[in-house]
Motif scaffolding. Structure first.
Motif, short mmCIF file in Angstrom:
data_model
loop_
_atom_site.label_atom_id
_atom_site.label_comp_id
_atom_site.label_asym_id
_atom_site.label_seq_id
_atom_site.Cartn_x
_atom_site.Cartn_y
_atom_site.Cartn_z
N ALA A 123 -9.65 15.33 -7.76
CA ALA A 123 -10.69 14.31 -7.95
C ALA A 123 -10.16 12.88 -7.80
O ALA A 123 -10.88 12.00 -7.32
N LEU A 124 -8.91 12.64 -8.21
CA LEU A 124 -8.36 11.27 -8.20
C LEU A 124 -7.60 10.98 -6.90
O LEU A 124 -6.44 10.58 -6.93
N ASN A 125 -8.27 11.17 -5.80
CA ASN A 125 -7.65 10.90 -4.51
C ASN A 125 -8.49 9.88 -3.75
O ASN A 125 -9.51 10.23 -3.15
N PRO A 126 -8.10 8.60 -3.77
CA PRO A 126 -8.92 7.57 -3.13
C PRO A 126 -9.08 7.79 -1.64
O PRO A 126 -10.11 7.44 -1.06
N LYS A 127 -8.08 8.38 -0.99
CA LYS A 127 -8.18 8.63 0.45
C LYS A 127 -9.29 9.64 0.74
O LYS A 127 -10.02 9.49 1.72
N SER A 128 -9.43 10.65 -0.11
CA SER A 128 -10.48 11.63 0.09
C SER A 128 -11.86 11.01 -0.09
O SER A 128 -12.79 11.29 0.67
N LEU A 129 -11.99 10.14 -1.11
CA LEU A 129 -13.27 9.48 -1.35
C LEU A 129 -13.68 8.64 -0.15
O LEU A 129 -14.82 8.68 0.29
N LYS A 142 -6.10 4.06 -6.77
CA LYS A 142 -4.87 4.43 -6.07
C LYS A 142 -3.72 4.63 -7.06
O LYS A 142 -2.97 5.61 -6.97
N ILE A 143 -3.60 3.71 -8.02
CA ILE A 143 -2.52 3.81 -9.00
C ILE A 143 -2.71 5.04 -9.90
O ILE A 143 -1.76 5.78 -10.17
N MET A 144 -3.95 5.27 -10.32
CA MET A 144 -4.23 6.44 -11.16
C MET A 144 -3.88 7.74 -10.42
O MET A 144 -3.18 8.61 -10.95
N TRP A 174 3.54 7.91 -1.61
CA TRP A 174 2.77 7.47 -0.44
C TRP A 174 1.41 6.90 -0.86
O TRP A 174 0.95 5.89 -0.32
N THR A 175 0.77 7.54 -1.84
CA THR A 175 -0.52 7.05 -2.34
C THR A 175 -0.34 5.68 -2.99
O THR A 175 -1.17 4.77 -2.80
N LEU A 176 0.71 5.51 -3.76
CA LEU A 176 0.94 4.25 -4.46
C LEU A 176 1.19 3.08 -3.51
O LEU A 176 0.78 1.94 -3.78
N TRP A 198 -10.70 -2.28 -7.10
CA TRP A 198 -11.01 -0.92 -7.51
C TRP A 198 -10.23 0.11 -6.69
O TRP A 198 -9.87 1.17 -7.20
N PHE A 199 -9.95 -0.21 -5.44
CA PHE A 199 -9.11 0.68 -4.65
C PHE A 199 -7.72 0.78 -5.29
O PHE A 199 -7.16 1.87 -5.40
N THR A 200 -7.18 -0.37 -5.72
CA THR A 200 -5.86 -0.38 -6.34
C THR A 200 -5.86 0.40 -7.64
O THR A 200 -4.91 1.14 -7.94
#
Length: 209
Positions: free
Chosen positions: A121-127, A76-78, A200-202, A71-73
């Motif tokens: 909203a679509l920032n996994p690092k923030s979550l 992260k990709i999105m 960098w996110t990817l 789910w992280f991946t």
């Protein structure tokens, strides 16, 4: 909740939010190129996007991303692809040749809102950051649920104030930066930074607990 813990949270969150990230870059870019007409859609996008991210963290999404590589991946990709899309779009606008007196092409307010909302909203690092960050300011000797929501509301309020301040400052400079050449250069710079943030996110890896 403990007032000292809350004040510490306010200070730490303010410092973290004031550091320019993808959302701030997008807000500044849109404010500089669209002026005050961008303020309202950007404000609502930041409020709603931050609310979604913080609520998702409190409801377990942040913990899920820390625990599940799959789910992280996915997230992260999105998020990474969306940042990359925005970066390339802004970079392309800056690279297109413009006449000295040509009118500046303005996006719709809806497009400004949607792009800023999804980037926020679509920032996994923030979550995951919120999940790791907020427990440090919780007093476990009292009701934790109410403290969580107090801190969440505080964080959303601070994010709104700080990012809105960036937007107001940038839009106030709009009248001085109407030159297509200046705005083209800024779009190239901000588009490049957003593209790098997307890359960098990817390529980022899931933190190991």
């Amino acid at each position: 909740m403990n007032i000292e813990l809350w004040l510490g949270f306010v200070v730490a969150s303010s410092i973290m939010l004031a550091i320019p990230g993808p959302t701030v870059l997008i807000v500044i870019s849109y404010s500089l190129t669209h002026g005050k007409r961008a303020n309202l859609p950007l404000l609502f996008a930041v409020i709603l996007g931050t609310t979604v991210a913080v609520s998702g963290s409190l409801l377990g999404l942040g913990a899920l991303l820390r625990a599940s590589a799959f789910w992280f991946t996915v997230v992260k990709i999105m998020g990474g692809l969306y940042l990359l899309y925005l970066g390339i779009s802004i970079l392309r606008d800056g690279a297109l040749p413009t006449e000295p007196n040509a009118p500046i092409r303005l996006d719709s307010r809806w497009k400004l809102f949607v792009n800023t909302f999804f980037a926020t909203a679509l920032n996994p690092k923030s979550l995951m950051f919120f999940v790791a960050f907020i427990p440090q300011f919780i007093n476990t000797n009292t009701d934790t649920t109410s403290q969580l929501w107090i801190l969440a509301i505080t964080f959303i309020t601070l994010a709104t104030i700080i990012v809105s301040s960036y937007a107001v400052f940038a839009s106030s400079a709009f009248s001085y930066l109407k030159s297509p050449r200046i705005q083209s250069r800024f779009n190239i710079a901000s588009g490049s930074l957003l593209s790098l943030a997307g890359i960098w996110t990817l390529i980022s890896k899931r933190p190991v607990s």
